[in-house]
Design an enzyme around this catalytic site. Sequence first.
Site, PDB file in Angstrom:
ATOM      1  N   GLY A   1      -5.946 -10.897  -7.772  1.00  0.00           N
ATOM      2  CA  GLY A   1      -5.120 -10.022  -6.940  1.00  0.00           C
ATOM      3  C   GLY A   1      -5.960  -9.181  -6.008  1.00  0.00           C
TER       4      GLY A   1
ATOM      5  N   HIS B   1       5.265   8.721 -40.809  1.00  0.00           N
ATOM      6  CA  HIS B   1       4.467   9.102 -41.983  1.00  0.00           C
ATOM      7  C   HIS B   1       2.973   9.085 -41.655  1.00  0.00           C
ATOM      8  CE1 HIS B   1       8.147   8.389 -44.372  1.00  0.00           C
ATOM      9  NE2 HIS B   1       8.372   7.500 -43.425  1.00  0.00           N
TER      10      HIS B   1
ATOM     11  N   ARG C   1      -1.208   7.455 -38.149  1.00  0.00           N
ATOM     12  CA  ARG C   1      -2.628   7.188 -37.850  1.00  0.00           C
ATOM     13  C   ARG C   1      -2.780   5.883 -37.073  1.00  0.00           C
ATOM     14  NH1 ARG C   1      -4.546   8.733 -43.859  1.00  0.00           N
ATOM     15  NH2 ARG C   1      -5.266  10.859 -43.473  1.00  0.00           N
TER      16      ARG C   1
ATOM     17  N   ARG D   1      12.878  11.389 -45.758  1.00  0.00           N
ATOM     18  CA  ARG D   1      12.145  12.542 -45.217  1.00  0.00           C
ATOM     19  C   ARG D   1      12.012  12.529 -43.700  1.00  0.00           C
ATOM     20  NH1 ARG D   1       8.972   9.200 -48.320  1.00  0.00           N
ATOM     21  NH2 ARG D   1       6.805   8.703 -47.774  1.00  0.00           N
TER      22      ARG D   1
ATOM     23  N   THR E   1     -11.311  -9.796  -8.071  1.00  0.00           N
ATOM     24  CA  THR E   1     -10.107 -10.169  -7.307  1.00  0.00           C
ATOM     25  C   THR E   1      -9.813 -11.663  -7.453  1.00  0.00           C
ATOM     26  OG1 THR E   1     -11.429 -10.510  -5.340  1.00  0.00           O
ATOM     27  CG2 THR E   1     -10.382  -8.344  -5.579  1.00  0.00           C
TER      28      THR E   1
ATOM     29  N   GLU F   1       9.036  17.013 -51.020  1.00  0.00           N
ATOM     30  CA  GLU F   1       8.869  17.421 -52.435  1.00  0.00           C
ATOM     31  C   GLU F   1       7.657  16.696 -53.031  1.00  0.00           C
ATOM     32  OE1 GLU F   1      10.509  19.763 -53.670  1.00  0.00           O
ATOM     33  OE2 GLU F   1      12.424  19.916 -52.608  1.00  0.00           O
TER      34      GLU F   1
ATOM     35  N   ARG G   1       4.751  13.850 -38.045  1.00  0.00           N
ATOM     36  CA  ARG G   1       5.042  13.441 -39.415  1.00  0.00           C
ATOM     37  C   ARG G   1       6.357  14.117 -39.823  1.00  0.00           C
ATOM     38  NH1 ARG G   1       0.091  14.579 -43.238  1.00  0.00           N
ATOM     39  NH2 ARG G   1       1.508  13.583 -44.727  1.00  0.00           N
ATOM     40  N   HIS G   2       6.955  13.651 -40.893  1.00  0.00           N
ATOM     41  CA  HIS G   2       8.142  14.315 -41.432  1.00  0.00           C
ATOM     42  C   HIS G   2       7.748  15.723 -41.884  1.00  0.00           C
ATOM     43  CE1 HIS G   2       6.225  13.632 -45.289  1.00  0.00           C
ATOM     44  NE2 HIS G   2       5.977  12.387 -44.854  1.00  0.00           N
TER      45      HIS G   2
ATOM     46  N   GLY H   1      -3.884  -2.764  -9.875  1.00  0.00           N
ATOM     47  CA  GLY H   1      -3.800  -2.454 -11.310  1.00  0.00           C
ATOM     48  C   GLY H   1      -4.506  -3.452 -12.212  1.00  0.00           C
ATOM     49  N   LYS H   2      -5.370  -4.308 -11.640  1.00  0.00           N
ATOM     50  CA  LYS H   2      -6.016  -5.339 -12.476  1.00  0.00           C
ATOM     51  C   LYS H   2      -6.887  -4.717 -13.567  1.00  0.00           C
ATOM     52  CE  LYS H   2      -8.127  -7.336  -9.040  1.00  0.00           C
ATOM     53  NZ  LYS H   2      -7.724  -6.394  -7.975  1.00  0.00           N
TER      54      LYS H   2
ATOM     55  N   GLU I   1       6.482   4.318 -44.547  1.00  0.00           N
ATOM     56  CA  GLU I   1       5.093   4.617 -44.923  1.00  0.00           C
ATOM     57  C   GLU I   1       4.416   3.391 -45.540  1.00  0.00           C
ATOM     58  OE1 GLU I   1       2.507   5.758 -44.299  1.00  0.00           O
ATOM     59  OE2 GLU I   1       2.047   7.656 -45.281  1.00  0.00           O
TER      60      GLU I   1
ATOM     61  N   ASN J   1       4.978  15.707 -51.362  1.00  0.00           N
ATOM     62  CA  ASN J   1       3.764  16.324 -50.797  1.00  0.00           C
ATOM     63  C   ASN J   1       3.370  17.541 -51.631  1.00  0.00           C
ATOM     64  OD1 ASN J   1       4.890  15.811 -47.351  1.00  0.00           O
ATOM     65  ND2 ASN J   1       3.644  14.484 -48.654  1.00  0.00           N
TER      66      ASN J   1
ATOM     67  N   ALA K   1      -6.690  -2.618  -5.835  1.00  0.00           N
ATOM     68  CA  ALA K   1      -5.682  -1.577  -6.110  1.00  0.00           C
ATOM     69  C   ALA K   1      -4.347  -2.157  -6.551  1.00  0.00           C
ATOM     70  CB  ALA K   1      -5.510  -0.659  -4.901  1.00  0.00           C
TER      71      ALA K   1
HETATM   72  P1  ATP Z   1     -10.008  -3.334  -7.697  1.00  0.00           P
HETATM   73  O1  ATP Z   1      -9.832  -4.757  -7.311  1.00  0.00           O
HETATM   74  O2  ATP Z   1     -10.426  -2.428  -6.614  1.00  0.00           O
HETATM   75  O3  ATP Z   1     -10.869  -3.158  -8.929  1.00  0.00           O
HETATM   76  P2  ATP Z   1      -7.612  -3.071  -9.351  1.00  0.00           P
HETATM   77  O4  ATP Z   1      -6.587  -4.095  -8.982  1.00  0.00           O
HETATM   78  O5  ATP Z   1      -8.446  -3.333 -10.550  1.00  0.00           O
HETATM   79  O6  ATP Z   1      -8.518  -2.771  -8.093  1.00  0.00           O
HETATM   80  P3  ATP Z   1      -6.916  -0.598 -10.612  1.00  0.00           P
HETATM   81  O7  ATP Z   1      -8.210   0.124 -10.500  1.00  0.00           O
HETATM   82  O8  ATP Z   1      -6.573  -1.107 -11.962  1.00  0.00           O
HETATM   83  O9  ATP Z   1      -6.816  -1.726  -9.510  1.00  0.00           O
HETATM   84  O10 ATP Z   1      -5.735   0.317 -10.091  1.00  0.00           O
HETATM   85  C1  ATP Z   1      -5.180   1.286 -10.910  1.00  0.00           C
HETATM   86  C2  ATP Z   1      -3.895   1.795 -10.305  1.00  0.00           C
HETATM   87  O11 ATP Z   1      -2.945   0.716 -10.251  1.00  0.00           O
HETATM   88  C3  ATP Z   1      -3.283   2.872 -11.172  1.00  0.00           C
HETATM   89  O12 ATP Z   1      -2.921   3.929 -10.289  1.00  0.00           O
HETATM   90  C4  ATP Z   1      -2.051   2.220 -11.772  1.00  0.00           C
HETATM   91  O13 ATP Z   1      -0.981   3.150 -11.899  1.00  0.00           O
HETATM   92  C5  ATP Z   1      -1.704   1.134 -10.798  1.00  0.00           C
HETATM   93  N1  ATP Z   1      -1.095  -0.074 -11.380  1.00  0.00           N
HETATM   94  C6  ATP Z   1      -1.085  -0.473 -12.662  1.00  0.00           C
HETATM   95  N2  ATP Z   1      -0.452  -1.657 -12.823  1.00  0.00           N
HETATM   96  C7  ATP Z   1      -0.059  -2.033 -11.582  1.00  0.00           C
HETATM   97  C8  ATP Z   1       0.617  -3.171 -11.069  1.00  0.00           C
HETATM   98  N3  ATP Z   1       1.029  -4.163 -11.897  1.00  0.00           N
HETATM   99  N4  ATP Z   1       0.836  -3.237  -9.740  1.00  0.00           N
HETATM  100  C9  ATP Z   1       0.399  -2.250  -8.923  1.00  0.00           C
HETATM  101  N5  ATP Z   1      -0.249  -1.139  -9.346  1.00  0.00           N
HETATM  102  C10 ATP Z   1      -0.477  -1.021 -10.645  1.00  0.00           C
HETATM  103  O1  F6P Z   2       0.646  11.833 -49.064  1.00  0.00           O
HETATM  104  C1  F6P Z   2       1.512  11.465 -48.050  1.00  0.00           C
HETATM  105  C2  F6P Z   2       1.376   9.988 -47.688  1.00  0.00           C
HETATM  106  O2  F6P Z   2       2.256   9.729 -46.605  1.00  0.00           O
HETATM  107  C3  F6P Z   2       1.636   8.999 -48.838  1.00  0.00           C
HETATM  108  O3  F6P Z   2       2.992   8.662 -49.041  1.00  0.00           O
HETATM  109  C4  F6P Z   2       0.776   7.812 -48.427  1.00  0.00           C
HETATM  110  O4  F6P Z   2       0.487   6.920 -49.486  1.00  0.00           O
HETATM  111  C5  F6P Z   2      -0.457   8.515 -47.913  1.00  0.00           C
HETATM  112  O5  F6P Z   2       0.012   9.699 -47.264  1.00  0.00           O
HETATM  113  C6  F6P Z   2      -1.252   7.714 -46.915  1.00  0.00           C
HETATM  114  O6  F6P Z   2      -2.459   8.394 -46.661  1.00  0.00           O
HETATM  115  P1  F6P Z   2      -3.863   7.835 -47.278  1.00  0.00           P
HETATM  116  O7  F6P Z   2      -3.940   6.467 -46.683  1.00  0.00           O
HETATM  117  O8  F6P Z   2      -4.910   8.801 -46.757  1.00  0.00           O
HETATM  118  O9  F6P Z   2      -3.789   7.808 -48.777  1.00  0.00           O
END
Ligand code: ATP
Ligand code: F6P
Length: 461
Positions: A31, A381, A386, A292, A115, A244, A239-240, A36-37, A316, A246, A34
Site C-alpha cells: 500500500g 476476575h 491479567r 460476583r 509499500t 466473601e 475486577r468484581h 496504516g500498514k 475466572e 476474597n 500512510a
Molecule cells: P509508511 O508506508 O510511511 O510506513 P504506513 O502505511 O505504514 O506508512 P502507518 O505509519 O501505519 O502507515 O500509519 C498510521 C496511521 O494510519 C495511524 O494514524 C492510523 O490511525 C492510520 N490507519 C490505521 N489503519 C488504517 C487503514 N486501514 N487505512 C488508513 N489508515 C489507517
Molecule cells: O483470589 C481471587 C482469584 O480470582 C481466584 O478465584 C483465582 O483462582 C485467583 O484469583 C487467580 O489468581 P492467581 O493466578 O494469582 O492464583
Amino acid sequence: MSSKSALRSQQQHKVFMASSEDYKICVVMVGLPARGKSLIAGKAMRYLAWVGIPAKVFNVGSYRRHATPQPAATFFDPHNEEGERMRRAAAEAAMTDMLQWFHDGKGVVAVLDATNSTKERRQWIYETCHKADIETLFVESICDDEDLIMNNILEVKTTSPDYKGQDPELAALDFRNRIRNYELVYQTIDDDEKNYTYVKLINVGSTVIINQIKDYLSSRLVYYIQNLHIKPRSIWLSRHGESEFNLTGKIGGDANISERGEAYARKLPELLRQSGVPANTKIVIWTSTLKRTIQTARHLKAETGYEKLEWKALDELDSGVCDGLTYEEIAEKYPEDFAARDEDKYNYRYRGGESYRDVVIRLEPIIMELERSENVIIVTHQAVLRCIYAYFMNVPQEKSPWMEVPLHTLIKLTPRAYGTEELRFKANIPAVSTWRGKGTSAKHQDFPAEGAEGAAATGAH
Ligand code: ATP
Ligand code: F6P
C-alpha cells in the site's frame, strides 16, 4: 511443574500450534505510505505474541534509514536512479535477514513491512519465499479518504525519525509529495495476481476482499486484521467487588460480593464517569456468568441503561480440585502442584482445571470481539483481567500471571496510533489484597514496591 502437568501443557500447546508449527508465513504489507500498514503489522505482532506464536516485523524503512536517515520526497521519485538503487538494497537486506531468521528456526510469522507497491516487487517476494518454503500472505491497505490520510500524516509521519527536528508543516508537505511519487508507480493487487493469497482492506476494512486463504493460521490472522478499526474508543477493566471468598482467602467458587464489594458496585457508575466518558458515548457492559461480576455491574447497568452481556469465556480461571481452597490449604494438600505453579505459573494447569495459557485460548474470541467493538467496560476476575490487560499492554507471558490488579480499581485503556494509554482510578473503598508472591501461601499479601521481584510490567506498546 510436575512432569505430568508439563506434558499436558506441552500437548495442549501443540494442539494450539498444530496448524502453524509446520508453516512459515511471510505477511507482506502492500500500500501507499500512510495507509496504516505499520500499525496493522504492529497489532498483528502483539496478537501473535499474546497467543504464543513467535513473530517479527522486518521494516524496510528502518533498513533504508541506515543509509538515508532523512530523505526528501525526491529520493522516492521513481526517476531517481540512486534512490531506486538504495531502496532496492534496503528491501533485499530486510529479505535476507528475514530468510536467516526463518532458517535459524526463530519464528513462524514474519511481516515484511514496506509499500511493496509494484507487481514486480511482489513477484520477487513471492518467488524468493516460495523457494525457501515460506508461504506468503499479502495484506493490502487501500484508502482514498483524503482527510484520513492527512490526519495520518500529521498524527504519525511528522514525528517519524525521517523528519526529526524539522518543521511539522514542511514535513507534512514533503510527505504528501513522497506519496505522489509512490502513486506514479503504485499497482494495486489485481487479477494477474490471483494465484497469491491476499487480503485487501479498503477504507479501514469497510470493504474486505479475501483471496485463496489456505491455512488456519493465515485465516486467523486475516480475521483479526479485518476486524481492526481506528475509531477513538476506550476499554475499561475492573475486577468484581470484593467477594466473601476474597475475605477468607479462598480461590474460585461463585460467592456473593461482600459489604465492601457492594459499596464498590454502587460507586462504579461514578468512578466510570470520573474516568472521563465523552458525551453521548455508548458503552457496553461485559461480565462473566459468575455472581460476583454480575452483582458488581448491577448498579452500573441500572443507572446508565447500557446494554449488558454475560460471557462464559470471562469466568475466572478454573482451579479444578483446588476450587474453594485457600493458597495455604493448596500448599498443604498438593505441595508439588503448589511449587510447580510457582515455577511456571503461565503453563501450570490445575488438576481438573485450567492454566493461564488455557485462559488465553478461550479469551481469543473475546479479543476478536473487542477489536470489532467500540467502548466496552469489562467486569471480570483477577486471572482473566491479567490476560486481557497483557494483550493490550504487550506484557510477556512469564510476567502476566504475577501482575497486580487490585480490587476496587478501574483501569481505563485507550488505544492510540502506537501504543495503549493506561489510567487507573481507585475507588477508595478498602478491600483485601488477593495478590500472592512467588513462594508464599499468605492469605492477604501486599504487592511489593515497584522494582522488587515479581513487579508487574506495564508500559504501552
Ligand atoms: P509508511 O508506508 O510511511 O510506513 P504506513 O502505511 O505504514 O506508512 P502507518 O505509519 O501505519 O502507515 O500509519 C498510521 C496511521 O494510519 C495511524 O494514524 C492510523 O490511525 C492510520 N490507519 C490505521 N489503519 C488504517 C487503514 N486501514 N487505512 C488508513 N489508515 C489507517
Ligand atoms: O483470589 C481471587 C482469584 O480470582 C481466584 O478465584 C483465582 O483462582 C485467583 O484469583 C487467580 O489468581 P492467581 O493466578 O494469582 O492464583
